[in-house]
Design an enzyme around this catalytic site. Structure first.
Site, PDB file in Angstrom:
ATOM      1  N   LYS A  11       0.847  -1.204   0.000  1.00 25.73           N
ATOM      2  CA  LYS A  11       0.000   0.000   0.000  1.00 25.73           C
ATOM      3  C   LYS A  11       0.878   1.248   0.000  1.00 25.73           C
ATOM      4  CE  LYS A  11       0.505   1.829   4.330  1.00 25.73           C
ATOM      5  NZ  LYS A  11       1.723   2.501   4.431  1.00 25.73           N
ATOM      6  N   ASP A 141      -2.284  -1.469  10.179  1.00 23.03           N
ATOM      7  CA  ASP A 141      -2.482  -1.507   8.724  1.00 23.03           C
ATOM      8  C   ASP A 141      -3.127  -2.806   8.246  1.00 23.03           C
ATOM      9  OD1 ASP A 141      -1.418   0.983   8.241  1.00 23.03           O
ATOM     10  OD2 ASP A 141       0.594   0.234   7.796  1.00 23.03           O
TER      11      ASP A 141
HETATM   12  P1  ATP Z   1       4.214  -1.139   8.130  1.00 20.94           P
HETATM   13  O1  ATP Z   1       3.375  -2.391   8.074  1.00 20.94           O
HETATM   14  O2  ATP Z   1       4.322  -0.582   9.514  1.00 20.94           O
HETATM   15  O3  ATP Z   1       3.897  -0.115   7.062  1.00 20.94           O
HETATM   16  P2  ATP Z   1       6.722  -1.393   6.711  1.00 20.94           P
HETATM   17  O4  ATP Z   1       6.122  -1.578   5.377  1.00 20.94           O
HETATM   18  O5  ATP Z   1       7.424  -0.105   6.948  1.00 20.94           O
HETATM   19  O6  ATP Z   1       5.686  -1.652   7.852  1.00 20.94           O
HETATM   20  P3  ATP Z   1       7.616  -4.105   6.851  1.00 20.94           P
HETATM   21  O7  ATP Z   1       8.147  -4.531   5.536  1.00 20.94           O
HETATM   22  O8  ATP Z   1       6.272  -4.582   7.249  1.00 20.94           O
HETATM   23  O9  ATP Z   1       7.738  -2.536   6.987  1.00 20.94           O
HETATM   24  O10 ATP Z   1       8.700  -4.574   7.936  1.00 20.94           O
HETATM   25  C1  ATP Z   1       9.012  -3.940   9.140  1.00 20.94           C
HETATM   26  C2  ATP Z   1       9.881  -4.909   9.971  1.00 20.94           C
HETATM   27  O11 ATP Z   1       9.070  -5.987  10.398  1.00 20.94           O
HETATM   28  C3  ATP Z   1      11.021  -5.530   9.175  1.00 20.94           C
HETATM   29  O12 ATP Z   1      12.218  -4.863   9.420  1.00 20.94           O
HETATM   30  C4  ATP Z   1      11.078  -6.977   9.642  1.00 20.94           C
HETATM   31  O13 ATP Z   1      12.131  -7.184  10.556  1.00 20.94           O
HETATM   32  C5  ATP Z   1       9.783  -7.210  10.400  1.00 20.94           C
HETATM   33  N1  ATP Z   1       8.872  -8.220   9.786  1.00 20.94           N
HETATM   34  C6  ATP Z   1       8.124  -9.079  10.472  1.00 20.94           C
HETATM   35  N2  ATP Z   1       7.365  -9.818   9.655  1.00 20.94           N
HETATM   36  C7  ATP Z   1       7.625  -9.411   8.404  1.00 20.94           C
HETATM   37  C8  ATP Z   1       7.135  -9.811   7.128  1.00 20.94           C
HETATM   38  N3  ATP Z   1       6.241 -10.801   6.989  1.00 20.94           N
HETATM   39  N4  ATP Z   1       7.586  -9.148   6.046  1.00 20.94           N
HETATM   40  C9  ATP Z   1       8.490  -8.142   6.194  1.00 20.94           C
HETATM   41  N5  ATP Z   1       9.009  -7.749   7.378  1.00 20.94           N
HETATM   42  C10 ATP Z   1       8.580  -8.368   8.485  1.00 20.94           C
END
Ligand code: ATP
Length: 312
Positions: A11, A141
């Site tokens: 998203k 989210d």
């Molecule tokens: P948000 O959902 O808060 O927008 P984001 O997109 O900034 O998050 P994500 O890619 O969801 O970031 O990852 C944030 C942290 O969560 C990563 O650094 C990782 O260590 C951890 N993590 C836990 N589960 C997952 C997953 N399934 N995919 C990616 N990262 C994950």
């Protein structure tokens, strides 16, 4: 029992406004969230065991119980112990295409896919609203990731009101692969620096959003030029000064003609909505010439009205 493969889209935020403090320690938000076609793929395979196993080839994604997809499975097992006992656990494989820690809700989307997948495998027959309520317990989210499309999100981001979907618009996502921004740091820093600007909203109980209404109208009219002027993300005020490379990338995209450009969520991904794929390719080429950094990555994708979907 059937194996399911699910598509879990990323998203972007078209609007992110912090309008108050909440008693639970989170911020009161008004956001416009938008699905994009760039997606992870999760395969859930019944394993006949009393537990879950998770695999993911991406080195930045944890494969233990800190993975949000794993936590989603544990939440379902705790909520539906009888079904868990009858049907057993699953092996979850994540094909990670969404950049990690990028402000694109990749983890949340993976958690959402596991909720949807286990609902199918365990024959639970949950409604979308029940799935969204479970999702809210995993992360702010997650309910949106189940829903998808173009949505106004309020509260912590879990209260959703769908609006006219903006599909098919080409979008550039750009990010340095050696740069991550902590979401918690961004919100905490915002509170430290700008908390006094919204505290009285919380006290009077009348939080206001300045940007969402005109932006919803521009989205309704599919007027990209107006949308460009109305995109808004409060977190840019803390992230851009601290991460000049992100600020520079954002201004590079704008200089290259991508007027509808903004940082997504807490960054560091920035995006540009484009009139056409041709325009998008020209912008990418120009920014590559401006900023010659091997760590700079681009994705050319498009807006989508899909949440979690079953691939097979
Ligand atoms: P948000 O959902 O808060 O927008 P984001 O997109 O900034 O998050 P994500 O890619 O969801 O970031 O990852 C944030 C942290 O969560 C990563 O650094 C990782 O260590 C951890 N993590 C836990 N589960 C997952 C997953 N399934 N995919 C990616 N990262 C994950």
């Amino acid at each position: 029992m059937q194996t399911y493969t699910l598509s879990a889209p990323a998203k972007i935020n078209l609007d992110l406004e912090i309008i108050g403090d909440r008693p639970d320690g989170y911020h009161e938000l008004v956001m416009i969230l938008q699905s994009v076609a760039l997606s992870d793929r999760l395969t859930l395979r019944p394993n006949g065991l009393e537990g879950f196993r998770l695999s993911c080839a991406h080195r930045e994604v944890p494969t233990d119980d800190t993975n949000i997809a794993y936590r989603a499975a544990e939440l379902m097992a705790a909520q539906f112990p009888q079904h868990f006992a009858n049907f057993g656990g699953v092996d979850i494989d994540i094909e990670k295409n969404i950049p990690v820690a990028a402000g694109l809700a990749g983890g949340s989307s993976n958690g959402a896919a596991v909720l949807v997948g286990l609902d199918l495998i365990w024959n639970l027959g949950l409604t979308k609203s029940q799935l969204r309520d479970l999702g809210a317990r995993l992360g702010s989210d997650v309910p949106f990731c189940i829903e998808g499309g173009t949505v106004i999100a309020t509260g912590r981001g879990e209260r959703l009101a769908p609006i006219t979907p903006m599909e098919s618009v080409p979008v550039i996502l750009a990010k340095y692969d050696n740069l991550a921004v902590s979401t918690a740091w961004a919100y905490q820093t915002y509170r430290q620096r700008f908390g006094d600007t919204y505290k009285n909203f919380a006290e009077t109980g009348k939080p206001k959003s300045a940007h969402s209404v005109p932006l919803v109208n521009a989205i309704f009219e599919k007027d990209l030029a107006r949308i460009a002027g109305l995109l808004h993300n409060d977190l840019e005020k803390v992230v851009l000064p601290e991460y000049p490379r992100v600020a520079n990338l954002l201004s590079g995209l704008k200089r290259a003609g991508g007027t509808a450009s903004m940082m997504s969520g807490s960054g560091p991904t920035v995006f540009t909505l484009c009139e056409s794929e041709e325009q998008a390719r020209t912008i990418i080429e120009e920014v590559r010439n401006q900023i010659q950094d091997p760590h700079l990555q681009f994705w050319l994708t498009h807006l989508s009205n899909q949440g979690i979907t079953i691939v097979n």
